[in-house]
Design a protein around this motif. Structure first.
Motif, PDB file in Angstrom:
ATOM      1  N   ASP A  94       0.832  -1.207   0.000  1.00  0.00           N
ATOM      2  CA  ASP A  94       0.000   0.000   0.000  1.00  0.00           C
ATOM      3  C   ASP A  94       0.866   1.257   0.000  1.00  0.00           C
ATOM      4  O   ASP A  94       0.537   2.247  -0.665  1.00  0.00           O
ATOM      5  CB  ASP A  94      -0.924   0.003   1.218  1.00  0.00           C
ATOM      6  CG  ASP A  94      -1.991  -1.074   1.132  1.00  0.00           C
ATOM      7  OD1 ASP A  94      -2.291  -1.525   0.011  1.00  0.00           O
ATOM      8  OD2 ASP A  94      -2.528  -1.467   2.187  1.00  0.00           O
ATOM      9  N   GLY A  95       1.968   1.228   0.759  1.00  0.00           N
ATOM     10  CA  GLY A  95       2.849   2.386   0.800  1.00  0.00           C
ATOM     11  C   GLY A  95       3.473   2.668  -0.550  1.00  0.00           C
ATOM     12  O   GLY A  95       3.612   3.826  -0.957  1.00  0.00           O
ATOM     13  N   LEU A  96       3.870   1.612  -1.274  1.00  0.00           N
ATOM     14  CA  LEU A  96       4.446   1.797  -2.605  1.00  0.00           C
ATOM     15  C   LEU A  96       3.421   2.414  -3.551  1.00  0.00           C
ATOM     16  O   LEU A  96       3.736   3.352  -4.304  1.00  0.00           O
ATOM     17  CB  LEU A  96       4.932   0.452  -3.153  1.00  0.00           C
ATOM     18  CG  LEU A  96       5.462   0.451  -4.592  1.00  0.00           C
ATOM     19  CD1 LEU A  96       6.645   1.397  -4.739  1.00  0.00           C
ATOM     20  CD2 LEU A  96       5.856  -0.963  -5.024  1.00  0.00           C
ATOM     21  N   VAL A  97       2.198   1.921  -3.508  1.00  0.00           N
ATOM     22  CA  VAL A  97       1.151   2.441  -4.396  1.00  0.00           C
ATOM     23  C   VAL A  97       0.866   3.908  -4.103  1.00  0.00           C
ATOM     24  O   VAL A  97       0.744   4.739  -5.015  1.00  0.00           O
ATOM     25  CB  VAL A  97      -0.136   1.598  -4.239  1.00  0.00           C
ATOM     26  CG1 VAL A  97      -1.299   2.269  -4.957  1.00  0.00           C
ATOM     27  CG2 VAL A  97       0.077   0.196  -4.803  1.00  0.00           C
ATOM     28  N   GLU A  98       0.749   4.253  -2.821  1.00  0.00           N
ATOM     29  CA  GLU A  98       0.484   5.640  -2.449  1.00  0.00           C
ATOM     30  C   GLU A  98       1.658   6.550  -2.804  1.00  0.00           C
ATOM     31  O   GLU A  98       1.467   7.708  -3.192  1.00  0.00           O
ATOM     32  CB  GLU A  98       0.186   5.725  -0.948  1.00  0.00           C
ATOM     33  CG  GLU A  98      -1.108   5.046  -0.516  1.00  0.00           C
ATOM     34  CD  GLU A  98      -2.337   5.700  -1.117  1.00  0.00           C
ATOM     35  OE1 GLU A  98      -2.317   6.925  -1.366  1.00  0.00           O
ATOM     36  OE2 GLU A  98      -3.327   4.985  -1.356  1.00  0.00           O
ATOM     37  N   ALA A  99       2.865   6.034  -2.672  1.00  0.00           N
ATOM     38  CA  ALA A  99       4.039   6.835  -3.021  1.00  0.00           C
ATOM     39  C   ALA A  99       4.088   7.113  -4.516  1.00  0.00           C
ATOM     40  O   ALA A  99       4.397   8.242  -4.936  1.00  0.00           O
ATOM     41  CB  ALA A  99       5.310   6.105  -2.578  1.00  0.00           C
ATOM     42  N   ALA A 101       1.698   7.488  -6.478  1.00  0.00           N
ATOM     43  CA  ALA A 101       0.718   8.536  -6.783  1.00  0.00           C
ATOM     44  C   ALA A 101       1.299   9.931  -6.582  1.00  0.00           C
ATOM     45  O   ALA A 101       0.803  10.911  -7.151  1.00  0.00           O
ATOM     46  CB  ALA A 101      -0.520   8.361  -5.895  1.00  0.00           C
ATOM     47  N   GLU A 102       2.348  10.039  -5.777  1.00  0.00           N
ATOM     48  CA  GLU A 102       3.004  11.324  -5.525  1.00  0.00           C
ATOM     49  C   GLU A 102       4.110  11.603  -6.545  1.00  0.00           C
ATOM     50  O   GLU A 102       4.672  12.698  -6.570  1.00  0.00           O
ATOM     51  CB  GLU A 102       3.628  11.316  -4.123  1.00  0.00           C
ATOM     52  CG  GLU A 102       2.658  11.109  -2.988  1.00  0.00           C
ATOM     53  CD  GLU A 102       2.049  12.427  -2.533  1.00  0.00           C
ATOM     54  OE1 GLU A 102       2.759  13.439  -2.531  1.00  0.00           O
ATOM     55  OE2 GLU A 102       0.851  12.430  -2.193  1.00  0.00           O
ATOM     56  N   GLY A 103       4.445  10.594  -7.344  1.00  0.00           N
ATOM     57  CA  GLY A 103       5.601  10.695  -8.220  1.00  0.00           C
ATOM     58  C   GLY A 103       5.295  11.202  -9.608  1.00  0.00           C
ATOM     59  O   GLY A 103       4.199  11.725  -9.879  1.00  0.00           O
ATOM     60  N   ILE A 384      10.067   4.348  -4.444  1.00  0.00           N
ATOM     61  CA  ILE A 384       9.371   5.103  -3.395  1.00  0.00           C
ATOM     62  C   ILE A 384      10.080   6.427  -3.140  1.00  0.00           C
ATOM     63  O   ILE A 384       9.450   7.490  -3.042  1.00  0.00           O
ATOM     64  CB  ILE A 384       9.294   4.270  -2.090  1.00  0.00           C
ATOM     65  CG1 ILE A 384       8.328   3.100  -2.265  1.00  0.00           C
ATOM     66  CG2 ILE A 384       8.862   5.146  -0.914  1.00  0.00           C
ATOM     67  CD1 ILE A 384       8.258   2.170  -1.064  1.00  0.00           C
ATOM     68  N   ASP A 385      11.401   6.387  -3.040  1.00  0.00           N
ATOM     69  CA  ASP A 385      12.165   7.601  -2.764  1.00  0.00           C
ATOM     70  C   ASP A 385      12.041   8.613  -3.901  1.00  0.00           C
ATOM     71  O   ASP A 385      11.856   9.813  -3.660  1.00  0.00           O
ATOM     72  CB  ASP A 385      13.636   7.234  -2.533  1.00  0.00           C
ATOM     73  CG  ASP A 385      14.430   8.381  -1.936  1.00  0.00           C
ATOM     74  OD1 ASP A 385      14.044   8.854  -0.846  1.00  0.00           O
ATOM     75  OD2 ASP A 385      15.424   8.808  -2.546  1.00  0.00           O
ATOM     76  N   LYS A 391       7.813  16.080  -5.759  1.00  0.00           N
ATOM     77  CA  LYS A 391       7.210  17.410  -5.624  1.00  0.00           C
ATOM     78  C   LYS A 391       7.927  18.280  -4.595  1.00  0.00           C
ATOM     79  O   LYS A 391       7.500  19.408  -4.333  1.00  0.00           O
ATOM     80  CB  LYS A 391       5.735  17.272  -5.246  1.00  0.00           C
ATOM     81  CG  LYS A 391       4.888  16.606  -6.324  1.00  0.00           C
ATOM     82  CD  LYS A 391       3.441  16.464  -5.877  1.00  0.00           C
ATOM     83  CE  LYS A 391       2.613  15.769  -6.948  1.00  0.00           C
ATOM     84  NZ  LYS A 391       1.193  15.569  -6.525  1.00  0.00           N
ATOM     85  N   THR A 392       8.987  17.772  -4.014  1.00  0.00           N
ATOM     86  CA  THR A 392       9.704  18.553  -3.002  1.00  0.00           C
ATOM     87  C   THR A 392      11.110  18.873  -3.489  1.00  0.00           C
ATOM     88  O   THR A 392      11.350  19.903  -4.101  1.00  0.00           O
ATOM     89  CB  THR A 392       9.747  17.793  -1.656  1.00  0.00           C
ATOM     90  OG1 THR A 392      10.293  16.469  -1.862  1.00  0.00           O
ATOM     91  CG2 THR A 392       8.345  17.674  -1.063  1.00  0.00           C
TER      92      THR A 392
END
Length: 438
Positions: A94-99, A101-103, A384-385, A391-392
């Motif tokens: 789940d963390g990989l999928v959510e990450a 989405a930020e990429g 993930i990284d 965005k940062t």
């Protein structure tokens, strides 16, 4: 090392976790070390043989640094994505999928396939580790039994493991496994002491050893070393069960201390084991010890015992992936406990069956290590990284982006070559009747 925090939101996921049966920092340290230290460490001398001692020392240190870095960015990334979503915790998948989405937008289409890939690879890796444990335990007991009572096929000993494994698989959670991990680590100290006694006696001239081995064998070294230093699924699961998870990451955190100990053991065992036994080294160093000495046979029993009582620790992630994520919601609540026990026993029996089908320890370790851990331990943490920082900031001169790309490239190249060679040798072993792995 990776930053612990990426964002500025005051929400702290650690403070919102409600962990049942949390484990202490010491318990986490014991579980991390035991989840990694096992058959991979004992196969280190063979890995050094496949690379050459100088090549192996340099490569092992480099792989260890990369593995430690990738674990840090994995845990920091999962923390950050949970912080941004304002939830207490995410699983690896789940963390990989959510990450993602930020990429970068071109990666968003990978979300669905990545979730399934993480869970599938976690199951394969930890189930494969269980199969390795079955083979290893059987080989230890066979070496003992061949000398003291009768020569039996190792598959007979594997079948004898079914009932004991079914019983110990009933241990319910990680906290309950801490005493087992402590007992296993204590017994390993004695076992390692015995092996060191044999390793440091009658060392042959180091000039007779290969500094660099035939490069065709290097992929076997890569897979075996990655197998010995990794434990991606359990690394995440242990942090999720900690009483004080803030102390897990960082240079002096529980995770770093654990990995440093494992790297040191890998280098020491690999180098001196290969130095002592040279080209005559076997798949696991215990098989190179004398068969007619009580001390050597005590070591075999100790390691068999240690691998047995921590077998469910390796199976924990497989159970979590299959039962908690896929099966639990499909059964009635009043029958869930009984059916979970049945599932655990089926997993134990399945690991024995697969071990009987493919009992070659070197090839299993190399394939599982290279194929699964290149993704779980290197490629996915780097993704993930990259996504979390998109965005940062990637740091000065985009250093974090460059490092993550290098980790991905390392994982792809190592995983491809490290998987091909074991498969090729499995075919030769079962078709031609030869085993080039030695």
């Amino acid at each position: 090392m990776a930053d612990q925090f990426y964002g500025k939101d005051n929400y702290d996921p650690y403070e919102h976790r409600n962990v049942v049966s949390p484990i202490s920092n010491f318990g986490a340290l014991m579980n991390v070390i035991k989840s990694i230290v096992g058959t991979g460490i004992l196969a280190a001398p063979m890995a050094f043989h496949n690379a050459g001692w100088l090549n192996a020392l340099i490569s092992s240190a480099m792989i260890g640094i990369i593995v430690l870095y990738s674990k840090q960015i994995l845990m920091c990334g999962l923390y950050e994505v949970a912080k941004r979503r304002r939830v207490p915790i995410f699983s690896y998948a789940d963390g990989l999928v959510e990450a993602i989405a930020e990429g970068p937008p071109f990666m968003h289409g990978l979300q669905k396939i990545l979730r399934g890939s993480v869970n599938t690879l976690l199951f394969i890796y930890h189930f494969g580790s269980c199969c390795v444990y079955v083979v290893f335990i059987a080989n230890c007991i066979k070496d003992f039994g061949d000398h003291y009572w009768a020569v039996w096929d190792s598959r007979i000993y594997m079948c004898c493991e079914i009932l004991p494994l079914c019983l110990i698989y009933c241990v319910p959670n990680l906290r309950s496994l801490v005493p087992y991990a402590m007992a296993a680590n204590f017994s390993l100290v004695i076992g390692f002491g015995i092996i060191f006694y044999y390793m440091f006696s009658n060392l042959q001239p180091i000039e007779e050893l290969q500094q660099f081995q035939d490069f065709r064998l290097y992929p076997l070294f890569f897979g075996a070393t990655l197998f010995a230093l990794e434990g991606a699924g359990l690394i995440v699961s242990i942090e999720a069960k900690m009483k004080t998870p803030k102390s897990y990451v960082g240079i002096t955190g529980v995770l770093s201390r654990s990995i440093f100990i494992v790297i040191l053991l890998q280098l020491t065992f690999g180098f001196f084991g290969y130095w002592r036994y040279g080209d005559g080294i076997k798949s696991a160093i215990l098989q190179s010890l004398p068969y007619d000495e009580i001390l050597a046979n005590i070591a075999r029993v100790i390691f068999a015992f240690s691998m047995y009582i921590t077998h469910p620790l390796q199976a924990y992630v497989s159970i979590e992936v299959m039962w908690d994520n896929w099966l639990k919601d499909k059964v009635a609540e009043k029958r869930a406990f009984a059916l979970e026990l049945v599932f655990r026993m089926c997993l134990a029996v399945g690991s024995v069956i697969f071990a009987i089908i493919l009992p070659n320890l070197t090839l299993i370790i190399s394939f599982v290590g290279a194929f699964c851990l290149s993704f779980l331990g290197l490629i996915f943490p780097a993704l993930i990284d990259i996504s979390i920082r998109y965005k940062t900031d990637y740091g000065p001169a985009k250093i974090y982006l460059i490092l993550s790309v290098l980790v991905i490239a390392f994982g792809i190249i190592g995983g491809a070559t490290g998987s091909f060679v074991p498969i090729e040798q499995m075919i030769k072993l079962y078709i031609d009747g030869t085993d080039l792995a030695g």
